[in-house]
Design a protein around this motif. Sequence first.
Motif, PDB file in Angstrom:
ATOM      1  N   VAL A   1       0.860  -1.187   0.000  1.00 21.26           N
ATOM      2  CA  VAL A   1       0.000   0.000   0.000  1.00 21.26           C
ATOM      3  C   VAL A   1       0.893   1.233   0.000  1.00 21.26           C
ATOM      4  O   VAL A   1       1.874   1.303   0.754  1.00 21.26           O
ATOM      5  CB  VAL A   1      -0.929   0.037   1.230  1.00 21.26           C
ATOM      6  N   THR A   2       0.579   2.194  -0.855  1.00 19.04           N
ATOM      7  CA  THR A   2       1.325   3.441  -0.925  1.00 19.04           C
ATOM      8  C   THR A   2       0.390   4.614  -0.649  1.00 19.04           C
ATOM      9  O   THR A   2      -0.667   4.724  -1.281  1.00 19.04           O
ATOM     10  CB  THR A   2       1.973   3.615  -2.311  1.00 19.04           C
ATOM     11  N   LEU A   3       0.788   5.471   0.282  1.00 18.76           N
ATOM     12  CA  LEU A   3      -0.023   6.621   0.686  1.00 18.76           C
ATOM     13  C   LEU A   3       0.733   7.915   0.406  1.00 18.76           C
ATOM     14  O   LEU A   3       1.946   8.000   0.600  1.00 18.76           O
ATOM     15  CB  LEU A   3      -0.348   6.541   2.176  1.00 18.76           C
ATOM     16  N   THR A   4      -0.007   8.917  -0.052  1.00 19.28           N
ATOM     17  CA  THR A   4       0.537  10.265  -0.230  1.00 19.28           C
ATOM     18  C   THR A   4      -0.435  11.236   0.426  1.00 19.28           C
ATOM     19  O   THR A   4      -1.246  11.884  -0.245  1.00 19.28           O
ATOM     20  CB  THR A   4       0.704  10.597  -1.727  1.00 19.28           C
ATOM     21  N   PRO A   5      -0.391  11.351   1.769  1.00 22.39           N
ATOM     22  CA  PRO A   5      -1.363  12.171   2.485  1.00 22.39           C
ATOM     23  C   PRO A   5      -1.284  13.656   2.153  1.00 22.39           C
ATOM     24  O   PRO A   5      -2.291  14.357   2.146  1.00 22.39           O
ATOM     25  CB  PRO A   5      -1.040  11.900   3.958  1.00 22.39           C
ATOM     26  N   ILE A   6      -0.058  14.135   1.898  1.00 22.22           N
ATOM     27  CA  ILE A   6       0.129  15.518   1.460  1.00 22.22           C
ATOM     28  C   ILE A   6       1.157  15.524   0.336  1.00 22.22           C
ATOM     29  O   ILE A   6       1.912  14.557   0.172  1.00 22.22           O
ATOM     30  CB  ILE A   6       0.589  16.448   2.605  1.00 22.22           C
ATOM     31  N   LYS A   7       1.192  16.574  -0.431  1.00 26.23           N
ATOM     32  CA  LYS A   7       2.109  16.655  -1.559  1.00 26.23           C
ATOM     33  C   LYS A   7       3.553  16.474  -1.088  1.00 26.23           C
ATOM     34  O   LYS A   7       4.009  17.157  -0.185  1.00 26.23           O
ATOM     35  CB  LYS A   7       1.954  18.009  -2.264  1.00 26.23           C
ATOM     36  N   GLY A   8       4.249  15.545  -1.712  1.00 25.14           N
ATOM     37  CA  GLY A   8       5.655  15.307  -1.393  1.00 25.14           C
ATOM     38  C   GLY A   8       5.895  14.227  -0.368  1.00 25.14           C
ATOM     39  O   GLY A   8       6.946  13.596  -0.370  1.00 25.14           O
ATOM     40  N   LEU A   9       4.937  13.996   0.523  1.00 24.87           N
ATOM     41  CA  LEU A   9       5.098  12.986   1.574  1.00 24.87           C
ATOM     42  C   LEU A   9       4.583  11.644   1.084  1.00 24.87           C
ATOM     43  O   LEU A   9       3.432  11.525   0.668  1.00 24.87           O
ATOM     44  CB  LEU A   9       4.347  13.404   2.835  1.00 24.87           C
ATOM     45  N   GLN A  10       5.421  10.610   1.150  1.00 23.17           N
ATOM     46  CA  GLN A  10       5.063   9.289   0.664  1.00 23.17           C
ATOM     47  C   GLN A  10       5.320   8.224   1.726  1.00 23.17           C
ATOM     48  O   GLN A  10       6.383   8.225   2.359  1.00 23.17           O
ATOM     49  CB  GLN A  10       5.838   8.967  -0.620  1.00 23.17           C
ATOM     50  N   ILE A  11       4.348   7.333   1.899  1.00 20.88           N
ATOM     51  CA  ILE A  11       4.450   6.252   2.880  1.00 20.88           C
ATOM     52  C   ILE A  11       4.189   4.943   2.153  1.00 20.88           C
ATOM     53  O   ILE A  11       3.237   4.823   1.379  1.00 20.88           O
ATOM     54  CB  ILE A  11       3.427   6.438   4.019  1.00 20.88           C
ATOM     55  N   ARG A  12       5.041   3.971   2.411  1.00 20.97           N
ATOM     56  CA  ARG A  12       4.920   2.676   1.745  1.00 20.97           C
ATOM     57  C   ARG A  12       4.967   1.545   2.780  1.00 20.97           C
ATOM     58  O   ARG A  12       5.854   1.514   3.633  1.00 20.97           O
ATOM     59  CB  ARG A  12       6.061   2.505   0.750  1.00 20.97           C
ATOM     60  N   LEU A  13       3.987   0.633   2.701  1.00 19.32           N
ATOM     61  CA  LEU A  13       3.929  -0.541   3.566  1.00 19.32           C
ATOM     62  C   LEU A  13       3.863  -1.777   2.678  1.00 19.32           C
ATOM     63  O   LEU A  13       3.084  -1.816   1.717  1.00 19.32           O
ATOM     64  CB  LEU A  13       2.703  -0.493   4.478  1.00 19.32           C
ATOM     65  N   TYR A  14       4.663  -2.795   3.009  1.00 17.24           N
ATOM     66  CA  TYR A  14       4.690  -4.006   2.192  1.00 17.24           C
ATOM     67  C   TYR A  14       4.892  -5.228   3.076  1.00 17.24           C
ATOM     68  O   TYR A  14       5.693  -5.214   4.018  1.00 17.24           O
ATOM     69  CB  TYR A  14       5.835  -3.938   1.175  1.00 17.24           C
ATOM     70  N   GLY A  15       4.155  -6.295   2.765  1.00 16.56           N
ATOM     71  CA  GLY A  15       4.328  -7.564   3.444  1.00 16.56           C
ATOM     72  C   GLY A  15       4.362  -8.684   2.427  1.00 16.56           C
ATOM     73  O   GLY A  15       3.611  -8.655   1.436  1.00 16.56           O
ATOM     74  N   GLY A  16       5.232  -9.671   2.655  1.00 18.52           N
ATOM     75  CA  GLY A  16       5.344 -10.755   1.692  1.00 18.52           C
ATOM     76  C   GLY A  16       5.671 -12.084   2.350  1.00 18.52           C
ATOM     77  O   GLY A  16       6.217 -12.132   3.455  1.00 18.52           O
ATOM     78  N   LEU A  17       5.309 -13.162   1.662  1.00 22.87           N
ATOM     79  CA  LEU A  17       5.607 -14.519   2.115  1.00 22.87           C
ATOM     80  C   LEU A  17       6.125 -15.328   0.940  1.00 22.87           C
ATOM     81  O   LEU A  17       5.439 -15.493  -0.070  1.00 22.87           O
ATOM     82  CB  LEU A  17       4.364 -15.195   2.698  1.00 22.87           C
ATOM     83  N   ASN A  18       7.359 -15.829   1.082  1.00 18.57           N
ATOM     84  CA  ASN A  18       7.981 -16.669   0.064  1.00 18.57           C
ATOM     85  C   ASN A  18       7.984 -18.112   0.580  1.00 18.57           C
ATOM     86  O   ASN A  18       8.779 -18.470   1.445  1.00 18.57           O
ATOM     87  CB  ASN A  18       9.406 -16.191  -0.205  1.00 18.57           C
ATOM     88  N   GLU A  19       7.073 -18.937   0.041  1.00 18.83           N
ATOM     89  CA  GLU A  19       6.953 -20.308   0.499  1.00 18.83           C
ATOM     90  C   GLU A  19       8.225 -21.098   0.181  1.00 18.83           C
ATOM     91  O   GLU A  19       8.815 -20.931  -0.883  1.00 18.83           O
ATOM     92  CB  GLU A  19       5.771 -20.995  -0.179  1.00 18.83           C
ATOM     93  N   SER A  20       8.613 -21.996   1.095  1.00 25.01           N
ATOM     94  CA  SER A  20       9.815 -22.789   0.854  1.00 25.01           C
ATOM     95  C   SER A  20       9.570 -23.859  -0.201  1.00 25.01           C
ATOM     96  O   SER A  20      10.431 -24.131  -1.037  1.00 25.01           O
ATOM     97  CB  SER A  20      10.295 -23.444   2.152  1.00 25.01           C
TER      98      SER A  20
END
Length: 326
Positions: free
Chosen positions: A184-203
Amino acid sequence: MKRVVILAGLLACISITAQAQDAKSEEPKGKAIVQVFGNFHTGFGAENDDRGFELERSYLGYEYNFGNGLTAKAVMDIGKSSSVDDYHRIAYIKNAMVSWKKGGLTLSGGLISTTQFNFQEKFWGYRYIMKSFQDQYKFGNSADLGISVAYKFADWVSADAIIVNGEGYKKIQISDGLNYGLGVTLTPIKGLQIRLYGGLNESGEEGKKGIANLATFVGYKHKRFSIGAEYNHMWNAAYADNANQYGYSIFGSVNVAKFADIYARFDDLYSNDDWNIVKDERAAIIGAQFKLGKYVKIAPNFRMSMPKAEGAKSVYSAYINCYFGF
């Protein structure tokens, strides 16, 4: 492997069908992709014998826009082997993909760029000088075979999902596990960027644990400067139980002229119970970048690597990195 190929085929069919149904016509066009990374470096003190010119990596490819949002891209990656005993250059297929974009929706399939740290890498902006944190310390792969989807819900929020093999673009698939990711990528105000990422790599193999990744990033970009910070946590590195790694990276840059800017970065890598103490380190870089016209960049910089292993000595070196690309 079969599942990913089938999904990629369906994606291509959907894209072509949507293109045919679109009433708008757009002139097809293509462009060559050429990027060359090189440097001259020298160490100081005990590492002074580590010096020389180096051609780190070359990307050669072609991208074609068919119109109506449909594009195809193929890129070769020519670099060096990760084996310390192999001094030959090796060529890989980095991208062989098709993408379709319609409104806020983007679909991609094939050998695609992954989304785990692509955003952070672009924000950092100096890939030819140094990889972003997760790429530098092997938290994931920059490209893999599979499919991805992204949707921009509004100017301030977008989300993406990806399913790939998990082996990266340099290896064929040898296990049945897949790598899933959500961001998920958020830009609450101009210039400010927030990125959240989660992942699972199965064996995909009995007795081995799946690799889980969590990545968070916050950055602010202004026309004169940028600053960013990321924290990353990886559980079960190399599919080994309780082999966890984590760390953070802080970086920024300032435009001092139309053709020049100054950048700096600090990384700190840990492993739980010091299981990876041989590779755990603090690292810093500071330097400048000069743009010589449209296609060439030169970036002198000074680097420090401070290993955390007991008795290990810090390494100091100077680099002049060069970039040519279009």
